[in-house]
Design a protein around this motif. Structure first.
Motif, short mmCIF file in Angstrom:
data_model
loop_
_atom_site.label_atom_id
_atom_site.label_comp_id
_atom_site.label_asym_id
_atom_site.label_seq_id
_atom_site.Cartn_x
_atom_site.Cartn_y
_atom_site.Cartn_z
N ILE A 56 0.83 -1.21 0.00
CA ILE A 56 0.00 0.00 0.00
C ILE A 56 0.87 1.26 0.00
O ILE A 56 0.58 2.22 -0.72
CB ILE A 56 -0.97 -0.02 1.20
N ARG A 57 1.92 1.27 0.77
CA ARG A 57 2.78 2.45 0.82
C ARG A 57 3.35 2.77 -0.56
O ARG A 57 3.32 3.92 -1.00
CB ARG A 57 3.92 2.26 1.83
N GLU A 58 3.84 1.74 -1.26
CA GLU A 58 4.39 1.96 -2.60
C GLU A 58 3.30 2.42 -3.57
O GLU A 58 3.55 3.20 -4.48
CB GLU A 58 5.08 0.71 -3.14
N GLY A 59 2.08 1.92 -3.35
CA GLY A 59 0.96 2.36 -4.18
C GLY A 59 0.69 3.84 -4.01
O GLY A 59 0.45 4.56 -4.99
N PHE A 60 0.71 4.31 -2.77
CA PHE A 60 0.53 5.74 -2.52
C PHE A 60 1.67 6.55 -3.15
O PHE A 60 1.45 7.64 -3.68
CB PHE A 60 0.43 6.03 -1.02
N GLU A 61 2.89 6.02 -3.11
CA GLU A 61 4.01 6.71 -3.73
C GLU A 61 3.82 6.82 -5.24
O GLU A 61 4.09 7.87 -5.83
CB GLU A 61 5.33 6.00 -3.42
N GLN A 62 3.35 5.74 -5.87
CA GLN A 62 3.09 5.77 -7.32
C GLN A 62 1.98 6.77 -7.63
O GLN A 62 2.05 7.47 -8.64
CB GLN A 62 2.69 4.38 -7.82
N LEU A 63 0.95 6.82 -6.79
CA LEU A 63 -0.11 7.81 -6.99
C LEU A 63 0.45 9.22 -6.94
O LEU A 63 0.06 10.09 -7.73
CB LEU A 63 -1.20 7.65 -5.93
N HIS A 64 1.35 9.44 -6.00
CA HIS A 64 1.97 10.76 -5.88
C HIS A 64 2.73 11.11 -7.16
O HIS A 64 2.67 12.25 -7.64
CB HIS A 64 2.90 10.82 -4.67
N SER A 65 3.44 10.14 -7.73
CA SER A 65 4.17 10.42 -8.97
C SER A 65 3.21 10.65 -10.14
O SER A 65 3.53 11.39 -11.06
CB SER A 65 5.15 9.30 -9.29
N LEU A 66 2.03 10.02 -10.11
CA LEU A 66 1.04 10.26 -11.17
C LEU A 66 0.48 11.68 -11.11
O LEU A 66 0.04 12.21 -12.12
CB LEU A 66 -0.12 9.27 -11.06
N ARG A 67 0.50 12.28 -9.94
CA ARG A 67 0.01 13.65 -9.82
C ARG A 67 0.86 14.63 -10.62
O ARG A 67 0.42 15.70 -10.96
CB ARG A 67 -0.01 14.08 -8.35
N LYS A 68 2.10 14.23 -10.90
CA LYS A 68 3.01 15.10 -11.63
C LYS A 68 2.77 15.08 -13.13
O LYS A 68 3.33 15.89 -13.85
CB LYS A 68 4.45 14.69 -11.34
N VAL A 69 1.95 14.14 -13.63
CA VAL A 69 1.65 14.06 -15.06
C VAL A 69 0.81 15.27 -15.45
O VAL A 69 -0.15 15.61 -14.75
CB VAL A 69 0.88 12.75 -15.37
N PRO A 70 1.15 15.96 -16.54
CA PRO A 70 0.34 17.12 -16.96
C PRO A 70 -1.12 16.70 -17.15
O PRO A 70 -1.40 15.72 -17.81
CB PRO A 70 0.97 17.52 -18.30
N ARG A 71 -2.03 17.45 -16.56
CA ARG A 71 -3.42 17.03 -16.49
C ARG A 71 -4.33 17.65 -17.53
O ARG A 71 -5.50 17.36 -17.58
CB ARG A 71 -3.99 17.35 -15.10
N THR A 72 -3.84 18.54 -18.39
CA THR A 72 -4.73 19.26 -19.29
C THR A 72 -5.54 18.33 -20.18
O THR A 72 -6.75 18.43 -20.27
CB THR A 72 -3.93 20.24 -20.17
N GLU A 73 -4.88 17.38 -20.82
CA GLU A 73 -5.59 16.46 -21.72
C GLU A 73 -6.56 15.58 -20.93
O GLU A 73 -7.66 15.30 -21.37
CB GLU A 73 -4.57 15.58 -22.45
N VAL A 74 -6.14 15.15 -19.77
CA VAL A 74 -6.98 14.30 -18.94
C VAL A 74 -8.20 15.08 -18.46
O VAL A 74 -9.33 14.60 -18.52
CB VAL A 74 -6.18 13.76 -17.73
#
Length: 176
Positions: A56-74
């Protein structure tokens, strides 16, 4: 469909983990994925970490790194798998069966297949919570809450409760 990702639907992790890794390390370096595809693959990786591996901890870390993806298209496409996956990770971390059950009906088939790795864990936690909270409950209510029939609960989940007609006795009060 990119090489082997159909194996997500069959939960064949031996096939989809290398496919995701190859997609993100080799193919993405040569031909960059769209933002939506990048978010999808990231969500699949998070769900694999949390639901299959219990990390779970690593999952939260991966989620945090996904937040850095540019969100305009999404954001323009009203595309929200990230938000749903974040809620799934929170449900697993908190043992929230109800939230889990509702989210399982909202996510796409790929995410749902990955979530199925944690079904038994989440169901067992929910059944333990029932046993600590109630003395007795209606059998139909437990079947609806667990998503299984009484016979399946006894055989597959090993519940040791007594059934008296339409009532399940979870525990008996201790005499004083």
């Amino acid at each position: 469909e990119v090489g082997g990702l159909g194996s997500l639907l069959t939960r064949a992790w031996e096939a989809y983990v290398p496919a995701i890794n190859y997609l993100t390390t080799h193919i993405h370096a040569i031909t960059p994925l769209s933002v939506i595809d990048l978010v999808n693959v990231g969500c699949w990786r998070v769900l694999d970490l949390v639901c299959r591996q219990g990390r779970i901890r690593e999952g939260f870390e991966q989620l945090h790194s996904l937040r850095k993806v540019p969100r305009t298209e999404v954001d323009q496409g009203n595309y929200a798998p990230y938000a749903l996956v974040e809620l799934v990770v929170e449900a697993v971390a908190r043992g929230n069966w109800e939230q889990w059950w509702r989210l399982e009906r909202k996510v796409d088939g790929y995410c749902r297949a990955l979530m199925e790795f944690s079904d038994d864990l989440m169901r067992t936690h929910a059944l333990k919570c029932l046993a600590r909270t109630y003395l007795s409950v209606d059998v139909r209510w437990v079947e609806a809450a667990a998503g299984r029939t009484w016979d399946e609960l006894v055989k597959r989940d090993g519940v040791g409760w007594d059934r008296e007609g339409d009532l399940i006795v979870l525990r008996r009060p201790k005499p004083r």
